[in-house]
Design a protein around this motif. Sequence first.
Motif, short mmCIF file in Angstrom:
data_model
loop_
_atom_site.label_atom_id
_atom_site.label_comp_id
_atom_site.label_asym_id
_atom_site.label_seq_id
_atom_site.Cartn_x
_atom_site.Cartn_y
_atom_site.Cartn_z
N VAL A 116 -15.95 -15.22 -1.39
CA VAL A 116 -16.25 -14.43 -2.64
C VAL A 116 -16.94 -13.37 -1.56
N GLU A 117 -17.58 -13.60 -0.93
CA GLU A 117 -18.64 -12.58 0.13
C GLU A 117 -17.41 -12.14 0.95
N ASP A 118 -16.52 -13.36 2.14
CA ASP A 118 -15.83 -12.41 2.61
C ASP A 118 -15.29 -11.15 2.41
N GLY A 119 -14.35 -11.31 0.86
CA GLY A 119 -13.89 -10.06 0.50
C GLY A 119 -12.29 -9.86 0.26
N SER A 120 -11.64 -10.87 0.56
CA SER A 120 -10.18 -11.18 1.00
C SER A 120 -9.79 -12.54 -0.42
N LEU A 121 -8.78 -11.20 -0.87
CA LEU A 121 -8.68 -12.33 -1.78
C LEU A 121 -7.43 -13.33 -1.11
N ARG A 122 -6.68 -13.03 0.12
CA ARG A 122 -6.08 -13.81 0.22
C ARG A 122 -6.39 -14.81 0.59
N TYR A 135 -8.43 -11.85 17.43
CA TYR A 135 -9.93 -11.07 16.15
C TYR A 135 -10.84 -10.77 17.38
N ARG A 136 -11.31 -10.05 16.43
CA ARG A 136 -12.65 -9.11 17.12
C ARG A 136 -13.22 -8.55 15.96
N GLY A 137 -13.96 -9.61 15.39
CA GLY A 137 -14.48 -8.92 14.80
C GLY A 137 -15.55 -10.58 14.50
N THR A 138 -16.22 -10.65 12.38
CA THR A 138 -16.84 -11.89 12.68
C THR A 138 -17.28 -12.67 11.86
N ARG A 139 -15.84 -12.18 10.57
CA ARG A 139 -16.07 -13.05 9.93
C ARG A 139 -15.42 -14.06 9.65
N ALA A 167 -5.55 -25.33 6.29
CA ALA A 167 -6.06 -23.88 5.69
C ALA A 167 -6.89 -22.76 6.91
N ALA A 168 -7.63 -23.88 7.92
CA ALA A 168 -8.69 -23.51 8.82
C ALA A 168 -8.10 -23.09 9.69
N VAL A 212 -5.19 -14.82 9.13
CA VAL A 212 -4.93 -13.68 8.18
C VAL A 212 -6.04 -12.73 8.38
N VAL A 213 -7.36 -13.36 8.74
CA VAL A 213 -8.11 -12.21 9.20
C VAL A 213 -8.02 -11.28 9.72
N ALA A 214 -7.50 -11.99 11.56
CA ALA A 214 -6.38 -11.13 12.49
C ALA A 214 -5.68 -10.11 12.00
N ASP A 215 -5.15 -10.32 10.34
CA ASP A 215 -4.02 -9.30 10.38
C ASP A 215 -2.78 -9.27 11.11
N ARG A 216 -2.32 -10.74 11.82
CA ARG A 216 -1.04 -11.36 11.79
C ARG A 216 0.26 -10.86 11.40
N PRO A 217 1.09 -11.15 11.78
CA PRO A 217 1.79 -10.53 10.79
C PRO A 217 2.54 -12.42 10.66
N GLU A 218 3.48 -12.17 9.08
CA GLU A 218 3.69 -13.70 8.39
C GLU A 218 4.08 -15.03 8.80
#
Length: 336
Positions: free
Chosen positions: A136-142, A73-77, A189-190, A196-202
């Motif tokens: 909520v600020e993250d915006g992802s329901l997952r 992952y390369r973002g900041t979420r 969860a951590a 999840v934020v890296a959008d990796r496969p299940e």
Amino acid sequence: MTRPMPSPETAAPSLDPLVALVADDMAAVNAIILDRMQSPVALIPQLASHLIAAGGKRLRPLITLAAAQLCGYRGTRHQMLAACVEFIHTATLLHDDVVDESLLRRGAASANAVFGNKSSVLVGDFLFSRAFQLMVEDGSLRVLGVLANASAVIAEGEVHQLLTTGDLATDEARYLEVIGAKTAVLFAAAAEVGAVVADRPEEEISALRHFGTQLGVAFQLIDDALDYAASQAALGKTVGDDFREGKVTLPVILAYARGTAEEKAFWHRTIEDLEQTDDDLTTAQALMEKYGTIRETVERARQVGEDAKAALARFPALPIRASLMEAIDFAVARGY
């Protein structure tokens, strides 16, 4: 009762490599924590600062940052979510210390000892609320689902532990359910949200969730062993707290199951009836030494830790993976 020290030829496992690899991200997380624990109600930042200033390994947010890095992952979420994880953890510490009537936390006076139970509970509620704001600020329901579910399960685990306190009918399966809920679920969860934020496969998300779960179980097993085996200075809280509170942990379960009728009567008096003398903790430690229950608890933690390592095998052999492997060893080998 002391635990063996590492040999001079073998350096003790450390979190330092992990901390170094995510240092920039952790600096951002610390800034978010400092900013979001502020409030115009002066007692809130004052009490939150007291607990945060006491230190701590920040292992749970470290796991979120490391999992995201492991997944490329390369973002900041992940920074905000790591702060969210730490707020959830800190809130549970505040509530736990009130429930357990603890006077020490990380070697310093606990927040409830300094500010009182009412303030600690309410500031814990504030930190939980801050955590949900961050979700909520993250915006992802997952992500919201993962962390909200973890928060609910932690609360269930604490209630479950309350019900098992003083109950020597508690078996290993029920004990593992309790620690899986009250401790391991936040580790899981951590790690999971980092993937999840890296959008990796299940498959990778599931692997990191399993890694976190097993790391959390190992961490709590060692905590429960250290309550009888550590020195107070190393532990950072009063040795024998679990015993005095009548908590039925694995060292007690094993010692009770293997004891003679006279020894079982001792456990009934001290754990179920909470009729304890000044010498009873020493007797409990001697019975655990007699039946090897501390050593067995530590060995169980080591085995669970190996399973956590296996869950990381599907990921590339990068420095961040090696540092997570070492973090598992640290959790098992630590003396505090």
